[in-house]
Design an enzyme around this catalytic site. Structure first.
Site, PDB file in Angstrom:
ATOM      1  N   TRP A  63       0.835  -1.204   0.000  1.00  0.00           N
ATOM      2  CA  TRP A  63       0.000   0.000   0.000  1.00  0.00           C
ATOM      3  C   TRP A  63       0.874   1.260   0.000  1.00  0.00           C
ATOM      4  O   TRP A  63       0.533   2.256  -0.629  1.00  0.00           O
ATOM      5  CB  TRP A  63      -0.937   0.014   1.213  1.00  0.00           C
ATOM      6  CG  TRP A  63      -2.143  -0.873   1.053  1.00  0.00           C
ATOM      7  CD1 TRP A  63      -2.226  -2.009   0.303  1.00  0.00           C
ATOM      8  CD2 TRP A  63      -3.443  -0.693   1.647  1.00  0.00           C
ATOM      9  NE1 TRP A  63      -3.480  -2.550   0.407  1.00  0.00           N
ATOM     10  CE2 TRP A  63      -4.246  -1.780   1.218  1.00  0.00           C
ATOM     11  CE3 TRP A  63      -3.997   0.254   2.502  1.00  0.00           C
ATOM     12  CZ2 TRP A  63      -5.584  -1.920   1.621  1.00  0.00           C
ATOM     13  CZ3 TRP A  63      -5.329   0.110   2.903  1.00  0.00           C
ATOM     14  CH2 TRP A  63      -6.108  -0.956   2.460  1.00  0.00           C
TER      15      TRP A  63
ATOM     16  N   ASP B  32       2.948   0.196  17.663  1.00  0.00           N
ATOM     17  CA  ASP B  32       1.565  -0.269  17.802  1.00  0.00           C
ATOM     18  C   ASP B  32       0.686   0.974  17.832  1.00  0.00           C
ATOM     19  O   ASP B  32       0.826   1.819  18.719  1.00  0.00           O
ATOM     20  CB  ASP B  32       1.456  -1.053  19.126  1.00  0.00           C
ATOM     21  CG  ASP B  32       0.065  -1.586  19.375  1.00  0.00           C
ATOM     22  OD1 ASP B  32      -0.899  -1.107  18.736  1.00  0.00           O
ATOM     23  OD2 ASP B  32      -0.060  -2.504  20.214  1.00  0.00           O
TER      24      ASP B  32
ATOM     25  N   ASP C 265      -4.970  -1.262   6.770  1.00  0.00           N
ATOM     26  CA  ASP C 265      -5.152  -2.646   6.312  1.00  0.00           C
ATOM     27  C   ASP C 265      -4.777  -3.567   7.470  1.00  0.00           C
ATOM     28  O   ASP C 265      -4.427  -4.727   7.267  1.00  0.00           O
ATOM     29  CB  ASP C 265      -4.234  -2.876   5.088  1.00  0.00           C
ATOM     30  CG  ASP C 265      -4.588  -4.131   4.315  1.00  0.00           C
ATOM     31  OD1 ASP C 265      -5.711  -4.628   4.458  1.00  0.00           O
ATOM     32  OD2 ASP C 265      -3.724  -4.622   3.556  1.00  0.00           O
TER      33      ASP C 265
ATOM     34  N   LYS D 211      -9.878  -1.926   6.651  1.00  0.00           N
ATOM     35  CA  LYS D 211     -10.344  -3.314   6.551  1.00  0.00           C
ATOM     36  C   LYS D 211     -11.490  -3.485   7.542  1.00  0.00           C
ATOM     37  O   LYS D 211     -11.437  -2.968   8.659  1.00  0.00           O
ATOM     38  CB  LYS D 211      -9.180  -4.237   6.930  1.00  0.00           C
ATOM     39  CG  LYS D 211      -9.355  -5.661   6.457  1.00  0.00           C
ATOM     40  CD  LYS D 211      -8.374  -6.589   7.108  1.00  0.00           C
ATOM     41  CE  LYS D 211      -6.988  -6.644   6.544  1.00  0.00           C
ATOM     42  NZ  LYS D 211      -6.895  -7.199   5.201  1.00  0.00           N
TER      43      LYS D 211
HETATM   44  C1  LIG Z   1      -2.502  -7.443   5.834  1.00  0.00           C
HETATM   45  S1  LIG Z   1      -1.047  -6.800   6.557  1.00  0.00           S
HETATM   46  C2  LIG Z   1      -0.889  -5.250   5.736  1.00  0.00           C
HETATM   47  C3  LIG Z   1      -0.432  -5.346   4.315  1.00  0.00           C
HETATM   48  C4  LIG Z   1      -0.081  -3.994   3.724  1.00  0.00           C
HETATM   49  N1  LIG Z   1      -1.264  -3.190   3.521  1.00  0.00           N
HETATM   50  C5  LIG Z   1       0.634  -4.110   2.420  1.00  0.00           C
HETATM   51  O1  LIG Z   1       0.131  -3.623   1.419  1.00  0.00           O
HETATM   52  O2  LIG Z   1       1.735  -4.683   2.378  1.00  0.00           O
HETATM   53  C6  LIG Z   1      -1.614  -6.337   8.148  1.00  0.00           C
HETATM   54  C7  LIG Z   1      -0.559  -5.714   9.039  1.00  0.00           C
HETATM   55  O3  LIG Z   1      -1.188  -5.102  10.161  1.00  0.00           O
HETATM   56  C8  LIG Z   1      -0.201  -5.062  11.187  1.00  0.00           C
HETATM   57  N2  LIG Z   1      -0.811  -4.705  12.487  1.00  0.00           N
HETATM   58  C9  LIG Z   1      -1.706  -5.434  13.214  1.00  0.00           C
HETATM   59  N3  LIG Z   1      -2.001  -4.803  14.368  1.00  0.00           N
HETATM   60  C10 LIG Z   1      -1.313  -3.635  14.376  1.00  0.00           C
HETATM   61  C11 LIG Z   1      -1.191  -2.548  15.309  1.00  0.00           C
HETATM   62  N4  LIG Z   1      -1.879  -2.551  16.463  1.00  0.00           N
HETATM   63  N5  LIG Z   1      -0.384  -1.503  15.009  1.00  0.00           N
HETATM   64  C12 LIG Z   1       0.333  -1.516  13.841  1.00  0.00           C
HETATM   65  N6  LIG Z   1       0.258  -2.514  12.911  1.00  0.00           N
HETATM   66  C13 LIG Z   1      -0.549  -3.556  13.167  1.00  0.00           C
HETATM   67  C14 LIG Z   1       0.383  -6.465  11.136  1.00  0.00           C
HETATM   68  O4  LIG Z   1       1.652  -6.516  11.762  1.00  0.00           O
HETATM   69  C15 LIG Z   1       0.447  -6.717   9.617  1.00  0.00           C
HETATM   70  O5  LIG Z   1       1.723  -6.476   9.089  1.00  0.00           O
END
Ligand SMILES: C[S@@+](CC[C@H](N)C(=O)[O-])C[C@H]1O[C@@H](n2cnc3c(N)ncnc32)[C@H](O)[C@@H]1O
Length: 231
Positions: free
Chosen positions: A85, A122, A146, A186
């Site tokens: 993204w 986070d 996402d 999402k």
């Molecule tokens: C589906 S992947 C995202 C893919 C990304 N949009 C791309 O195009 O490459 C979801 C991501 O959300 C991150 N994530 C989940 N909870 C999170 C949080 N509380 N803060 C930051 N990132 C988080 C995960 O570590 C994961 O890498």
């Protein structure tokens, strides 16, 4: 075979289909996963175009419909790793090295993507949000998420976890988006997302659900886009 008008679409995948020999030792779920990867035209096209993730196509397709990413706009990307993204957003807003207009955060490290800056953190930690705004140097026009939690396979638990991330991203957006800004996230349909959706309807001019073609049919995954932030 890219379609010039629709960069998120491409030619037919006929002939690409591959059958996977069953390895007796391999679990059937991993056989299915590998089979899906081999037969998925988006996986192949992701490699061809040098995208960091297949998810890049989801953003391309959502943007084809709503055309919200435009040169000069600024973007915060929540859950940005591995960076698909970030790549699309940087291209679309014409963000350049040294004057980055796209900033992302993830729990995991993200490889460097020209035109963007990413940090590890986070987003439920308020200090992380402040850091993102400081790097960007202003409030963003677009906040997109996402973010996904590791799935447990228990439908209700996965739904609650994803909704928590949607709510966290929405709180951050309501506090920080510029007027007329856009929020994209999402969103799994299943009941607990109702409250977040009604908040969006209250604070934005338009709210739409979207399931891009690149989002697997069998998945409960979907997206919600809210346009025209009223503040
Ligand atoms: C589906 S992947 C995202 C893919 C990304 N949009 C791309 O195009 O490459 C979801 C991501 O959300 C991150 N994530 C989940 N909870 C999170 C949080 N509380 N803060 C930051 N990132 C988080 C995960 O570590 C994961 O890498």
């Amino acid at each position: 075979m890219t379609n010039e008008n629709n960069p998120g679409s491409f030619g037919s995948s006929r002939g690409l289909s591959q059958k996977l020999k069953k390895d007796k030792k391999r679990k059937s779920s991993s056989t299915r996963w590998i089979g899906r990867q081999l037969n998925d035209p988006y996986v192949l096209e992701t490699q061809k175009r040098g995208y960091k993730s297949r998810a890049a196509f989801k953003l391309l397709q959502i943007n084809e419909k709503y055309k919200f990413l435009a040169p000069g706009l600024s973007v915060i990307d929540l859950g940005c790793a591995p960076g698909g993204w970030l790549q699309i957003a940087s291209q679309k807003v014409s963000s350049i090295v040294g004057e980055e207009k796209v900033v992302g955060v993830d729990l995991l490290p993200t490889q460097e993507i020209p035109g963007s800056i990413s940090i590890i953190g986070d987003i439920s930690d308020k200090i992380v949000g402040k850091k993102l705004l400081k790097i960007l140097g202003s409030n963003p026009n677009i906040i997109m998420s996402d973010m996904a939690a590791n799935t447990t396979g228990h439908r209700q638990t996965d739904h609650i976890r994803t909704t928590y991330l949607l709510e966290t991203a929405l709180d951050f957006a309501l506090d920080n988006l510029k007027k007329n800004g856009v929020f994209l996230a999402k969103c799994f349909k299943g009941g607990t997302e109702i409250e977040a959706l009604s908040l969006m309807k209250k604070h934005f001019s338009r709210v739409h659900h979207i399931k891009p073609d690149a989002s697997r049919k069998e998945s409960v995954e979907g997206y919600v886009i809210a346009l025209g932030y009223k503040t």
